[in-house]
Motif scaffolding. Structure first.
Motif, PDB file in Angstrom:
ATOM      1  N   GLN A  43       0.804  -1.299   0.137  1.00 41.15           N
ATOM      2  CA  GLN A  43       0.021  -0.091  -0.085  1.00 41.15           C
ATOM      3  C   GLN A  43       0.842   1.241   0.028  1.00 41.15           C
ATOM      4  OE1 GLN A  43      -2.200  -0.715   3.452  1.00 41.15           O
ATOM      5  NE2 GLN A  43      -4.050  -1.598   2.119  1.00 41.15           N
ATOM      6  N   THR A  47       0.362   3.789  -3.399  1.00 44.07           N
ATOM      7  CA  THR A  47      -0.507   5.053  -2.999  1.00 44.07           C
ATOM      8  C   THR A  47       0.107   5.705  -2.108  1.00 44.07           C
ATOM      9  OG1 THR A  47      -1.914   3.795  -1.879  1.00 44.07           O
ATOM     10  CG2 THR A  47      -2.590   3.983  -4.257  1.00 44.07           C
ATOM     11  N   TRP A  49      -0.227   8.309   1.370  1.00 45.16           N
ATOM     12  CA  TRP A  49      -1.175   8.157   2.593  1.00 45.16           C
ATOM     13  C   TRP A  49      -2.771   8.687   2.583  1.00 45.16           C
ATOM     14  CZ3 TRP A  49      -3.033  12.457   5.143  1.00 45.16           C
ATOM     15  CH2 TRP A  49      -2.235  13.459   4.890  1.00 45.16           C
ATOM     16  N   TRP A  50      -2.632   9.684   1.784  1.00 45.44           N
ATOM     17  CA  TRP A  50      -4.181  10.539   1.760  1.00 45.44           C
ATOM     18  C   TRP A  50      -5.039   9.686   0.725  1.00 45.44           C
ATOM     19  CZ3 TRP A  50       0.678  11.917  -0.369  1.00 45.44           C
ATOM     20  CH2 TRP A  50       0.707  11.825  -1.755  1.00 45.44           C
ATOM     21  N   LYS A  51      -4.644   8.540   0.358  1.00 45.58           N
ATOM     22  CA  LYS A  51      -5.648   7.853  -0.352  1.00 45.58           C
ATOM     23  C   LYS A  51      -5.827   6.563   0.530  1.00 45.58           C
ATOM     24  CE  LYS A  51      -4.640   9.298  -5.183  1.00 45.58           C
ATOM     25  NZ  LYS A  51      -4.317   8.817  -6.448  1.00 45.58           N
ATOM     26  N   SER A  52      -5.532   6.399   1.784  1.00 46.30           N
ATOM     27  CA  SER A  52      -5.774   5.311   2.493  1.00 46.30           C
ATOM     28  C   SER A  52      -7.254   4.849   2.948  1.00 46.30           C
ATOM     29  CB  SER A  52      -4.793   5.423   3.782  1.00 46.30           C
ATOM     30  OG  SER A  52      -5.529   6.420   4.542  1.00 46.30           O
ATOM     31  N   THR A  54      -9.713   5.292   0.764  1.00 48.52           N
ATOM     32  CA  THR A  54     -10.438   4.896  -0.481  1.00 48.52           C
ATOM     33  C   THR A  54      -9.839   3.559  -0.846  1.00 48.52           C
ATOM     34  OG1 THR A  54      -8.868   6.081  -1.898  1.00 48.52           O
ATOM     35  CG2 THR A  54     -10.681   7.317  -0.994  1.00 48.52           C
ATOM     36  N   SER A  55     -10.620   2.745  -1.949  1.00 44.06           N
ATOM     37  CA  SER A  55     -10.216   1.623  -2.276  1.00 44.06           C
ATOM     38  C   SER A  55      -9.143   1.713  -3.322  1.00 44.06           C
ATOM     39  CB  SER A  55     -11.355   1.054  -3.243  1.00 44.06           C
ATOM     40  OG  SER A  55     -12.443   0.777  -2.750  1.00 44.06           O
ATOM     41  N   GLN A  56      -7.985   1.016  -3.380  1.00 41.49           N
ATOM     42  CA  GLN A  56      -6.743   0.787  -4.030  1.00 41.49           C
ATOM     43  C   GLN A  56      -7.078   0.191  -5.140  1.00 41.49           C
ATOM     44  OE1 GLN A  56      -4.525   3.171  -2.580  1.00 41.49           O
ATOM     45  NE2 GLN A  56      -6.070   3.353  -0.912  1.00 41.49           N
ATOM     46  N   GLU A 145      -9.352  -3.786  -7.312  1.00 38.09           N
ATOM     47  CA  GLU A 145      -9.421  -2.983  -6.241  1.00 38.09           C
ATOM     48  C   GLU A 145      -9.376  -3.559  -4.851  1.00 38.09           C
ATOM     49  OE1 GLU A 145     -12.961  -0.639  -7.137  1.00 38.09           O
ATOM     50  OE2 GLU A 145     -12.445   0.351  -8.779  1.00 38.09           O
ATOM     51  N   PRO A 148     -10.100  -0.323   1.680  1.00 34.43           N
ATOM     52  CA  PRO A 148      -9.040   0.201   2.730  1.00 34.43           C
ATOM     53  C   PRO A 148      -8.823  -0.855   3.666  1.00 34.43           C
ATOM     54  CG  PRO A 148     -10.672   1.856   1.941  1.00 34.43           C
ATOM     55  CD  PRO A 148     -11.069   0.540   1.756  1.00 34.43           C
TER      56      PRO A 148
END
Length: 376
Positions: A43, A47, A49-52, A54-56, A145, A148
């Motif tokens: 993770q 991506t 940390w600000w997208k942690s 949301t789905s990756q 996808e 989180p």
């Protein structure tokens, strides 16, 4: 008129906004470090940390089974399998690296005379009327996808690392004396420079100010050689003396500037009443100088606790001698291969300094401001 006594300045709102912006600028990186400490290696590398929350989305490829994996289903030869891992969902797939998301789940396409179908749950089915002869499976590109997720595995790994408890005790053994000793010495020296008349006082004050700009790195090797020559060598006494020497210029400068601003009338009255210099220092100066003492204690504690260079030079590198920063460095490997625990290590190492800071923060600004505007 603005700026007159008893009136509120019109620039107060600008000062408040500037202070708020500074707080935000300092808080955002810290929050990012905290979030990253609970994420795994994949993770963190894919991506920010600000997208942690949301789905990756992640793109990769998986090979199908080879010829030896085929089964016969009536007149058809079939290869089947799974393309996605546990907890992932398939959003698109393809057969070319140029367009890995060419097909939606459930669609089919022709691959070398065979029909390939990938379902929504990531299961593929490749069927042909002729036997498969390929030695390696076909590449299928998938876009998946992942929801989180957070983990405490990084914390468990660091806290359960071999030698971490010993390193914590070593760090406490180094930090506490290396904070107390320079404060005691600097308090006496600052009082002498601030309130006692003797020849060369101005030169000594100038020398203290000059020592503030001397980098400690230039003194490491000469100081270590001196320790070896006088028989101290590497050990706790040597590192205590080293940190004391490196911290004294700032301590004396800070405390001296603060003590100069103390009320002269109180000190003169004590002298008239027959108090000795030591009694004045112990009963008047020290209690009034507590904000400045606490300010320096915070700085010194943070510096010594987070130090690696001085500890490596004056204490050693064996497992029983390593401090916290040394053990955390060893955990990440000599080439930084295990960098995913860096954020976790940072938060574990700053836990104690944060407690010290919040316990004494009310004295920090008072001590610094008083020492910066009053002097003589």
């Amino acid at each position: 008129m603005d700026g007159m006594a008893g009136q509120k300045s019109s620039l107060t709102w600008a000062v408040n906004i500037a202070a708020l912006l500074l707080v935000v600028l300092w808080t955002i990186p810290t929050a990012g470090l905290l979030v990253s400490s609970f994420r795994d290696r994949d993770q963190i590398s894919t991506t920010g940390w600000w997208k942690s929350m949301t789905s990756q989305e992640q793109s990769s490829f998986v090979r199908t089974g080879a010829a030896e994996d085929q089964v016969q289903d009536g007149d058809l030869y079939v290869l089947e399998g799974d393309l996605v891992g546990e907890g992932q969902s398939l959003s698109a797939w393809g057969t070319s690296a140029r367009d890995p998301g060419a097909f939606a789940p459930g669609e089919s396409t022709d691959v070398d005379g065979a029909t390939l179908t990938v379902t929504e749950d990531g299961q593929y089915r490749m069927e042909s009327t002729a036997p498969f002869e390929m030695r390696r499976g076909e590449r299928i590109f998938v876009i998946t996808e992942s929801p989180p997720s957070f983990t405490t595995e990084n914390y468990s790994r660091v806290l359960n690392a071999q030698g971490i408890g010993r390193a914590f005790m070593n760090t406490m053994t180094v930090t506490i004396p290396a904070t107390v000793i320079p404060i005691l010495i600097a308090a006496f020296a600052a009082y002498a420079l601030a309130w006692m008349e003797f020849p060369g006082r101005a030169l000594l004050t100038a020398a203290v100010v000059g020592l503030l700009v001397v980098p400690l790195q230039v003194a490491l090797i000469p100081l270590l050689r001196l320790h070896n020559e006088i028989g101290i060598g590497k050990g706790y006494l040597g590192i205590w003396l080293a940190h004391t020497g490196f911290g004294l210029p700032l301590a004396i400068y800070l405390l001296r500037n603060y003590m100069v601003g103390l009320p002269r009338e109180v000190i003169e009255s004590a002298r008239v009443d027959g108090a000795t210099e030591f009694q004045i220092f112990r009963k008047i100066i020290l209690p009034l100088s507590f904000p400045a003492l606490a300010s320096f204690a915070i700085f010194q504690f943070l510096w010594v606790w987070n130090d690696l260079l001085v500890a490596t030079v004056f204490l050693g590198n064996t497992r029983d001698e390593l401090v916290m920063t040394g053990v955390l460095r060893e955990l990440m490997g000599s080439r930084g291969g295990d960098w995913e625990i860096l954020a976790t290590s940072a938060f574990i190492s700053i836990a104690v300094p944060l407690l010290v800071f919040f316990a004494m923060q009310k004295y920090l600004v008072r001590g610094l401001l008083a020492g910066s505007v009053k002097g003589g």
